[in-house]
Design a protein around this motif. Sequence first.
Motif, PDB file in Angstrom:
ATOM      1  N   ARG A  24       0.830  -1.212   0.000  1.00  0.00           N
ATOM      2  CA  ARG A  24       0.000   0.000   0.000  1.00  0.00           C
ATOM      3  C   ARG A  24       0.858   1.252   0.000  1.00  0.00           C
ATOM      4  N   LEU A  25       1.946   1.265   0.778  1.00  0.00           N
ATOM      5  CA  LEU A  25       2.837   2.430   0.777  1.00  0.00           C
ATOM      6  C   LEU A  25       3.450   2.627  -0.607  1.00  0.00           C
ATOM      7  N   SER A  26       3.816   1.543  -1.251  1.00  0.00           N
ATOM      8  CA  SER A  26       4.388   1.643  -2.595  1.00  0.00           C
ATOM      9  C   SER A  26       3.371   2.210  -3.583  1.00  0.00           C
ATOM     10  N   GLN A  27       2.109   1.881  -3.405  1.00  0.00           N
ATOM     11  CA  GLN A  27       1.062   2.379  -4.300  1.00  0.00           C
ATOM     12  C   GLN A  27       0.842   3.884  -4.156  1.00  0.00           C
ATOM     13  N   VAL A  28       1.114   4.436  -2.961  1.00  0.00           N
ATOM     14  CA  VAL A  28       0.895   5.875  -2.763  1.00  0.00           C
ATOM     15  C   VAL A  28       2.178   6.688  -2.924  1.00  0.00           C
ATOM     16  N   GLY A  29       3.258   6.056  -3.389  1.00  0.00           N
ATOM     17  CA  GLY A  29       4.458   6.808  -3.723  1.00  0.00           C
ATOM     18  C   GLY A  29       5.643   6.650  -2.796  1.00  0.00           C
ATOM     19  N   LEU A  30       5.498   5.895  -1.707  1.00  0.00           N
ATOM     20  CA  LEU A  30       6.641   5.606  -0.838  1.00  0.00           C
ATOM     21  C   LEU A  30       7.070   4.171  -1.120  1.00  0.00           C
ATOM     22  N   CYS A  31       7.939   4.002  -2.072  1.00  0.00           N
ATOM     23  CA  CYS A  31       8.348   2.678  -2.516  1.00  0.00           C
ATOM     24  C   CYS A  31       9.075   1.943  -1.385  1.00  0.00           C
ATOM     25  N   VAL A  32       8.557   0.776  -1.044  1.00  0.00           N
ATOM     26  CA  VAL A  32       9.191  -0.062  -0.024  1.00  0.00           C
ATOM     27  C   VAL A  32       9.991  -1.126  -0.761  1.00  0.00           C
ATOM     28  N   GLY A  33      11.315  -1.023  -0.649  1.00  0.00           N
ATOM     29  CA  GLY A  33      12.191  -1.956  -1.344  1.00  0.00           C
ATOM     30  C   GLY A  33      12.125  -3.346  -0.762  1.00  0.00           C
ATOM     31  N   THR A  34      12.266  -3.452   0.547  1.00  0.00           N
ATOM     32  CA  THR A  34      12.215  -4.742   1.227  1.00  0.00           C
ATOM     33  C   THR A  34      11.518  -4.574   2.566  1.00  0.00           C
ATOM     34  N   TYR A  35      11.068  -5.678   3.100  1.00  0.00           N
ATOM     35  CA  TYR A  35      10.585  -5.748   4.474  1.00  0.00           C
ATOM     36  C   TYR A  35      11.069  -7.083   5.007  1.00  0.00           C
ATOM     37  N   GLU A  36      11.660  -7.052   6.188  1.00  0.00           N
ATOM     38  CA  GLU A  36      12.254  -8.272   6.722  1.00  0.00           C
ATOM     39  C   GLU A  36      12.110  -8.304   8.233  1.00  0.00           C
ATOM     40  N   PRO A  37      12.057  -9.509   8.809  1.00  0.00           N
ATOM     41  CA  PRO A  37      11.942  -9.615  10.261  1.00  0.00           C
ATOM     42  C   PRO A  37      13.179  -9.032  10.941  1.00  0.00           C
ATOM     43  N   ALA A  38      12.926  -8.392  12.069  1.00  0.00           N
ATOM     44  CA  ALA A  38      14.016  -7.821  12.881  1.00  0.00           C
ATOM     45  C   ALA A  38      13.674  -8.102  14.342  1.00  0.00           C
ATOM     46  N   GLY A  39      14.033  -9.272  14.808  1.00  0.00           N
ATOM     47  CA  GLY A  39      13.654  -9.680  16.161  1.00  0.00           C
ATOM     48  C   GLY A  39      12.153  -9.916  16.215  1.00  0.00           C
ATOM     49  N   ASP A  40      11.471  -9.227  17.143  1.00  0.00           N
ATOM     50  CA  ASP A  40      10.013  -9.348  17.232  1.00  0.00           C
ATOM     51  C   ASP A  40       9.305  -8.233  16.465  1.00  0.00           C
ATOM     52  N   ASP A  41       9.997  -7.628  15.530  1.00  0.00           N
ATOM     53  CA  ASP A  41       9.499  -6.505  14.748  1.00  0.00           C
ATOM     54  C   ASP A  41       9.752  -6.801  13.266  1.00  0.00           C
ATOM     55  N   TRP A  42       9.361  -5.876  12.421  1.00  0.00           N
ATOM     56  CA  TRP A  42       9.671  -5.925  10.991  1.00  0.00           C
ATOM     57  C   TRP A  42      10.338  -4.617  10.612  1.00  0.00           C
ATOM     58  N   ALA A  43      11.341  -4.664   9.750  1.00  0.00           N
ATOM     59  CA  ALA A  43      12.007  -3.465   9.243  1.00  0.00           C
ATOM     60  C   ALA A  43      11.594  -3.275   7.788  1.00  0.00           C
ATOM     61  N   LEU A  44      10.990  -2.124   7.506  1.00  0.00           N
ATOM     62  CA  LEU A  44      10.599  -1.782   6.142  1.00  0.00           C
ATOM     63  C   LEU A  44      11.622  -0.800   5.595  1.00  0.00           C
ATOM     64  N   ASP A  45      12.178  -1.094   4.441  1.00  0.00           N
ATOM     65  CA  ASP A  45      13.153  -0.209   3.807  1.00  0.00           C
ATOM     66  C   ASP A  45      12.412   0.680   2.818  1.00  0.00           C
ATOM     67  N   VAL A  46      12.129   1.916   3.251  1.00  0.00           N
ATOM     68  CA  VAL A  46      11.331   2.852   2.469  1.00  0.00           C
ATOM     69  C   VAL A  46      12.264   3.767   1.679  1.00  0.00           C
ATOM     70  N   GLU A  47      12.036   3.855   0.369  1.00  0.00           N
ATOM     71  CA  GLU A  47      12.800   4.767  -0.478  1.00  0.00           C
ATOM     72  C   GLU A  47      12.089   6.117  -0.488  1.00  0.00           C
ATOM     73  N   VAL A  48      12.708   7.111   0.144  1.00  0.00           N
ATOM     74  CA  VAL A  48      12.107   8.439   0.239  1.00  0.00           C
ATOM     75  C   VAL A  48      12.750   9.331  -0.820  1.00  0.00           C
ATOM     76  N   THR A  49      11.928   9.876  -1.696  1.00  0.00           N
ATOM     77  CA  THR A  49      12.444  10.741  -2.754  1.00  0.00           C
ATOM     78  C   THR A  49      12.729  12.142  -2.207  1.00  0.00           C
ATOM     79  N   THR A  50      13.489  12.913  -2.956  1.00  0.00           N
ATOM     80  CA  THR A  50      13.920  14.232  -2.488  1.00  0.00           C
ATOM     81  C   THR A  50      12.772  15.210  -2.303  1.00  0.00           C
ATOM     82  N   ASN A  51      11.639  14.964  -2.936  1.00  0.00           N
ATOM     83  CA  ASN A  51      10.503  15.872  -2.772  1.00  0.00           C
ATOM     84  C   ASN A  51       9.621  15.497  -1.581  1.00  0.00           C
ATOM     85  N   ARG A  52      10.000  14.492  -0.787  1.00  0.00           N
ATOM     86  CA  ARG A  52       9.214  14.066   0.362  1.00  0.00           C
ATOM     87  C   ARG A  52      10.037  14.042   1.653  1.00  0.00           C
TER      88      ARG A  52
END
Length: 82
Positions: A24-52
């Motif tokens: 959903r974030l990728s659909q609204v313009g915040l491209c999420v490259g990867t998401y991976e488990p990080a302990g009891d959490d998840w880490a989302l790698d969000v590509e933030v463009t210079t205009n945001r």
Amino acid sequence: MKVSYNWLKDYCDFDMRPRELADRLSQVGLCVGTYEPAGDDWALDVEVTTNRPDCLCHIGVAREIAAMTGGRLRYPDVVAPE
């Protein structure tokens, strides 16, 4: 930029698993490259463009999620030093 799934849930009401949130974030313009488990959490790698630059922090990404879902945004309690 890596963002914590659990922190985003602390700042915003949404009912999506990490994969759906990434899509959903990728659909609204915040491209999420990867998401991976990080302990009891998840880490989302969000590509933030210079205009945001507003999305260069957890609050900014949570604000985008709130706008996308109609959820409520919660700001953290801040105590100023005396």
